[in-house]
Scaffold this active site. Structure first.
Site, PDB file in Angstrom:
ATOM      1  N   GLU A  67      40.924  44.044  39.212  1.00 41.52           N
ATOM      2  CA  GLU A  67      40.607  45.358  39.751  1.00 41.52           C
ATOM      3  C   GLU A  67      39.747  46.174  38.790  1.00 41.52           C
ATOM      4  O   GLU A  67      38.850  46.887  39.208  1.00 41.52           O
ATOM      5  CB  GLU A  67      41.888  46.116  40.108  1.00 41.52           C
ATOM      6  CG  GLU A  67      42.595  45.583  41.335  1.00 41.52           C
ATOM      7  CD  GLU A  67      41.718  45.642  42.577  1.00 41.52           C
ATOM      8  OE1 GLU A  67      40.872  46.554  42.686  1.00 41.52           O
ATOM      9  OE2 GLU A  67      41.872  44.774  43.441  1.00 41.52           O
ATOM     10  N   TYR A 150      43.087  54.665  42.901  1.00 37.87           N
ATOM     11  CA  TYR A 150      42.678  53.405  43.533  1.00 37.87           C
ATOM     12  C   TYR A 150      43.350  52.209  42.870  1.00 37.87           C
ATOM     13  O   TYR A 150      43.971  51.370  43.535  1.00 37.87           O
ATOM     14  CB  TYR A 150      41.157  53.217  43.501  1.00 37.87           C
ATOM     15  CG  TYR A 150      40.803  51.800  43.877  1.00 37.87           C
ATOM     16  CD1 TYR A 150      40.822  51.399  45.212  1.00 37.87           C
ATOM     17  CD2 TYR A 150      40.571  50.834  42.902  1.00 37.87           C
ATOM     18  CE1 TYR A 150      40.584  50.076  45.565  1.00 37.87           C
ATOM     19  CE2 TYR A 150      40.335  49.519  43.242  1.00 37.87           C
ATOM     20  CZ  TYR A 150      40.338  49.143  44.575  1.00 37.87           C
ATOM     21  OH  TYR A 150      40.120  47.836  44.918  1.00 37.87           O
ATOM     22  N   ASP A 168      38.720  51.559  49.000  1.00 38.49           N
ATOM     23  CA  ASP A 168      37.513  51.371  48.214  1.00 38.49           C
ATOM     24  C   ASP A 168      36.309  51.576  49.123  1.00 38.49           C
ATOM     25  O   ASP A 168      36.439  51.939  50.299  1.00 38.49           O
ATOM     26  CB  ASP A 168      37.503  49.991  47.545  1.00 38.49           C
ATOM     27  CG  ASP A 168      37.069  48.875  48.485  1.00 38.49           C
ATOM     28  OD1 ASP A 168      37.209  49.026  49.722  1.00 38.49           O
ATOM     29  OD2 ASP A 168      36.592  47.837  47.987  1.00 38.49           O
TER      30      ASP A 168
END
Length: 322
Positions: A67, A150, A168
């Site tokens: 990520e 996020y 996203d």
């Protein structure tokens, strides 16, 4: 990118029971969430890319590393660096034991190298606060240095199968087209998008986690920013943008990021010299990487200010040791 956490105990959106959710009405969506979940998740089951961070053996740390690396960076560029990173630092404690400059060195040319420092900082915090295991609690993830909404939601969802809306750029684009009927989402995530994401989130955790991954993959492979492949889309028949005739974007012009000649390019060249060096680098060597002295000095000052470069006595520079 922004993610919206949601509690597993949150109530089922009214739209799931047949009554339009206020967020869906606000977005102008006529489709019920359940009409999107099954087709997209089924499509994902047959078309998802075989990526190493999706394998069970990757574990939460592998998911977290991916990520960090995938932010603003294509999968093809991430894959070799990811494999090398996990081979060298298979657990957070392994990375935490190294100097932060080694994380910057291993980051290579992925770009936005401050992500390497943030990942190193997160590894240190995981080692010190959580016994070396990536926490599963969303609040604890969010409390780690360098992790925002996020990333916390993505790790909780993809690593631990929890119920979080992971927003996203790809997901926002899918929602904009399929539900609101617009070609592109706003430049920055809005409160309305957050409400819509919550309204579209399946109630049970396994389905919600699958939905998060599937909608993201749909945006990456099919509902792309340029030349979307509507003929391959599992929800094309329900897509508000397609049904409206694919109206052109009405907002501000969407400009791609430039690189050549920018401070980013100069910073990258300076860091490349420091990454390849086995010891401190003299100022005179760094002066050879860019002809324009004012821009070169500004870029070097920025690297020092960001903690990516450590200045030493005698006009020497190195990657940070602490």
């Amino acid at each position: 990118m922004t993610a919206i956490p949601d509690s597993p105990s949150s109530p089922v959106p009214a739209s799931a029971a047949g009554t339009p959710d206020p967020a869906l009405r606000e977005a102008g969506g006529a489709v019920a969430p359940g009409e999107l979940h099954d087709p997209v998740i089924d499509w994902f089951g047959g078309h998802a890319r075989d990526l190493p961070w999706r394998h069970p053996e990757a574990g939460p740390w592998g998911v977290m590393v991916s990520e960090f690396m995938l932010q603003q960076t294509p999968v093809a560029r991430v894959l070799p660096v990811y494999e090398q990173w996990l081979a060298r630092w298979p657990r957070p404690a392994d990375l935490a034991a190294e100097a932060p400059g080694e994380a910057v060195r291993a980051w290579g040319r992925l770009g936005y190298p401050r992500r390497a420092l943030r990942l190193h900082g997160a590894a240190v915090a995981i080692t010190e606060r959580h016994g070396g295991d990536v926490p599963r609690d969303h609040a604890q993830l969010l409390a780690l240095p360098g992790i925002g909404e996020y990333t916390a939601a993505a790790v909780a969802s993809f690593a631990y199968g929890q119920r979080h809306a992971v927003l996203d750029t790809n997901v926002r684009r899918v929602f904009a087209r399929a539900v609101t009927g617009t070609e592109y989402p706003p430049n920055a995530t809005t409160a309305a998008e957050r409400r819509l994401a919550r309204a579209l989130l399946p109630d049970d955790e396994p389905t919600a986690a699958a939905w998060a991954a599937a909608s993201m993959e749909l945006g990456a492979l099919v509902c792309t920013a340029k030349s979307p492949s509507c003929e391959r889309c599992p929800i094309a028949a329900r897509c508000a943008w397609r049904l409206a005739g694919k109206p052109a974007h009405q907002g501000p012009p969407r400009r791609g990021q430039t690189y050549a000649g920018t401070d980013r390019q100069v910073r990258g060249r300076l860091l490349a010299v420091l990454r390849d060096a086995v010891g401190p680098v003299p100022q005179a060597v760094l002066d050879t990487v860019w002809d324009e002295p004012v821009q070169r000095a500004r870029a070097l000052d920025g690297l020092v200010s960001d903690g990516l470069v450590e200045p030493l006595a005698g006009r020497l520079y190195r990657l940070p040791l602490t």
